[in-house]
Scaffold this active site. Sequence first.
Site, PDB file in Angstrom:
ATOM      1  N   GLN A  23       0.868  -1.168   0.000  1.00 21.38           N
ATOM      2  CA  GLN A  23       0.000   0.000   0.000  1.00 21.38           C
ATOM      3  C   GLN A  23       0.895   1.205   0.000  1.00 21.38           C
ATOM      4  O   GLN A  23       1.914   1.223   0.677  1.00 21.38           O
ATOM      5  CB  GLN A  23      -0.873  -0.022   1.254  1.00 21.38           C
ATOM      6  CG  GLN A  23      -1.915  -1.107   1.136  1.00 21.38           C
ATOM      7  CD  GLN A  23      -2.678  -1.281   2.415  1.00 21.38           C
ATOM      8  OE1 GLN A  23      -2.514  -0.519   3.348  1.00 21.38           O
ATOM      9  NE2 GLN A  23      -3.511  -2.294   2.425  1.00 21.38           N
ATOM     10  N   SER A  24       0.469   2.198  -0.776  1.00 21.60           N
ATOM     11  CA  SER A  24       1.491   3.206  -1.028  1.00 21.60           C
ATOM     12  C   SER A  24       1.623   4.279   0.027  1.00 21.60           C
ATOM     13  O   SER A  24       2.703   4.762   0.270  1.00 21.60           O
ATOM     14  CB  SER A  24       1.302   3.823  -2.396  1.00 21.60           C
ATOM     15  OG  SER A  24      -0.020   4.201  -2.530  1.00 21.60           O
ATOM     16  N   THR A  25       0.573   4.680   0.671  1.00 23.94           N
ATOM     17  CA  THR A  25       0.792   5.749   1.652  1.00 23.94           C
ATOM     18  C   THR A  25       0.327   5.310   3.027  1.00 23.94           C
ATOM     19  O   THR A  25      -0.487   4.406   3.172  1.00 23.94           O
ATOM     20  CB  THR A  25       0.028   7.033   1.285  1.00 23.94           C
ATOM     21  OG1 THR A  25      -1.358   6.740   1.401  1.00 23.94           O
ATOM     22  CG2 THR A  25       0.355   7.507  -0.109  1.00 23.94           C
ATOM     23  N   THR A  66       6.081   4.970  -0.727  1.00 25.52           N
ATOM     24  CA  THR A  66       5.682   5.122  -2.109  1.00 25.52           C
ATOM     25  C   THR A  66       6.942   5.066  -2.949  1.00 25.52           C
ATOM     26  O   THR A  66       7.894   5.773  -2.661  1.00 25.52           O
ATOM     27  CB  THR A  66       5.018   6.483  -2.343  1.00 25.52           C
ATOM     28  OG1 THR A  66       3.994   6.618  -1.391  1.00 25.52           O
ATOM     29  CG2 THR A  66       4.442   6.585  -3.726  1.00 25.52           C
TER      30      THR A  66
END
Length: 673
Positions: A23-25, A66
């Site tokens: 998950q990026s953030t 990210t």
Amino acid sequence: MNMAHQKVTASHLKRQAYCYVRQSTLKQVFENTESTKRQYALRERAIALGWPVVQIVTIDSDLGETATSVADRQGFQKLMTEVSLGRVGLVMGLEVSRLARNNADWARLLEICAITDTLILDEEGIYNPTDFNDRLLLNMKGTFSEVELHMLRSRLRGGILSKARRGELKTRLPTGFVYDHNDKVIIDPDKQIQQSIRLFFDIFQRTGAAFATVKAFATDDMKFPCRMHLGPDKGKVKWQRLTSGRALVILNNPRYAGAYYYGRQRSRKNVDGSTTYFQVPRDQWLVLIKDIHPGYITWEHYEENLRRMRQNAIAYNLIDRKTPPREGPCLLQGLAVCGKCGQRMTIRYKYQRKGRIEPAYLCQRNRIERWESSCQYIPGAGIDEAISKLLIESVTPLTLEVALEVQQELENRFNEADKLRKQQVQRAEYEANLARRRFMQVDPDNRLVADTLEAEWNEKLRHLQDANDYYEKHRQKESEKLKSAQKKEVLKLAKDFPRLWKNPRTPAREKKRMIRFLIEDVTMIRGEENITLHVRFKGGAKKTLTLPPPLKGWQYNATDPKIVQMVDELLTDHNYAEIATILDKRGYKSSQGNRFDRNVVKSITYKYKLKTRFARLRATGKLTADEVASLLGVTAQTVRKWGKEGTIKTYPYNDRNGCLYEHPGVNSPLMKK
Ligand SMILES: [Zn+2]
């Protein structure tokens, strides 16, 4: 499920099943409980396919990061390692292609999975990368994912940019400004902050130097406001000591002049995954809008401050790039490079007696920055001479003025054409933005209109691309033309370079301009035995010069050995004044370039330890007045009187009537009487 079962073999089940979570953030990590649920479901599927629970490993070390390159994602790298070691039977992930956010990573993962016979599982099915059809499908998923990411990003970026172009994108405000409730920029209502900043600009205007401004604040023990952007005190104002670093930041910030800017800084990704930020010159800023909000100074005032700072930097030699030629005789000013540490060398002028200026090249970076001893000191007189000689030898055709004018003309023409072409690009950009906005505003349910508008947008984007290509192509072509034209002009540089160069009326500034035209830089190394100069000419030619070691102080006024010898010879028969007259008549000049007088001759005699006239006369048996007196039984006064009358032969040894006398011998003047 049957198909799935066919793909899973006992060999797969013996190995581990990796569930890769990405998950990026950080925000997603907290808020996206939905995807956590979906990931849990994946685990269930792996269990259903026959993997024991203990063999299911979750990799989630990339959480909250990210990144689009493997370099900074450890989790993904760990996954790759495990797969390549053949320890993994199954890789699971939601939309597996997102495993690797750029296509190169994804392709590599697929390849390694194929080699080690590792299966891949996502919500839509299970794939065997050794199978051609499966691999094709996986590859396409990767490509689509990348396209999607790209579109997302460019839309985001486009949105940000167009907002910035209108000056509406909120950026961090410098201390002294705040946003009001309508998001308009206003001057900080805090009177104390206002006063401090106004005082800062006032003092700078008065003193003209950032350092002096800092000093003024320090002397009066005044603190300067600083709004915190990070940490627990975020948003609060702290009162701190003003530093010169901060003073420069404030003076450079156009917002204090009420201007909005965006894109003053660019970034570049490095191979190791880190990012380098650097500032670009003003004409490359993405946005600059003057007078958009109230400021502390006017735009003219701002520009004036920048100009003064630049002047200061030049005056203190802080600018180590090539500097424009200034007054002073040092020819290689701004072109000298230290051969020991590679920094640009600065110049010191030492004033000698009689108005002569002695230049020297000095590497003092360490001294300015860290107060260490300076690295190299090389007296410049010999160097300038050697460079002059080299230029006259190697540069034959040169009419400088013509060449410079032609170059200027070419540049002007290039800039004008470039501006016109640039305008075309801007127009295309504007139209593309307009089309995009129209498309964004349309109701998505109205398919027909949306499709038309989308087609129109694409068309405009294509136009923009074409315009850009055209612009870049021409720019490059023109600048190449410019370069070759320049070269031709330099070659043509008139026939009479040596004449122009040797002409004493050509000012030093002009000579330095000429040098800049011919020489790229000169690297200097001062050794024990000599000074070495590596000269790089424009256009790539190189030349190395070796010079004798710098002269010691006393050697600067050294007299020509020929003259010393002449003085030596003349001393046998003449005193200092006579020798001076003789040398003068023969047309010689002293080492300082002056006429000879008796003092000069005297100083040469002592400096080169020549036998004095007195010693020479004594050596041939000449007597003093006292000696003659005691010999003849008269007083010394009588002897001197005889000398004046010519009764006894005299030999003057200085210019103050000091003289020796001939041995009276048998012909005593007394006898004659
Ligand atoms: Zn150095």
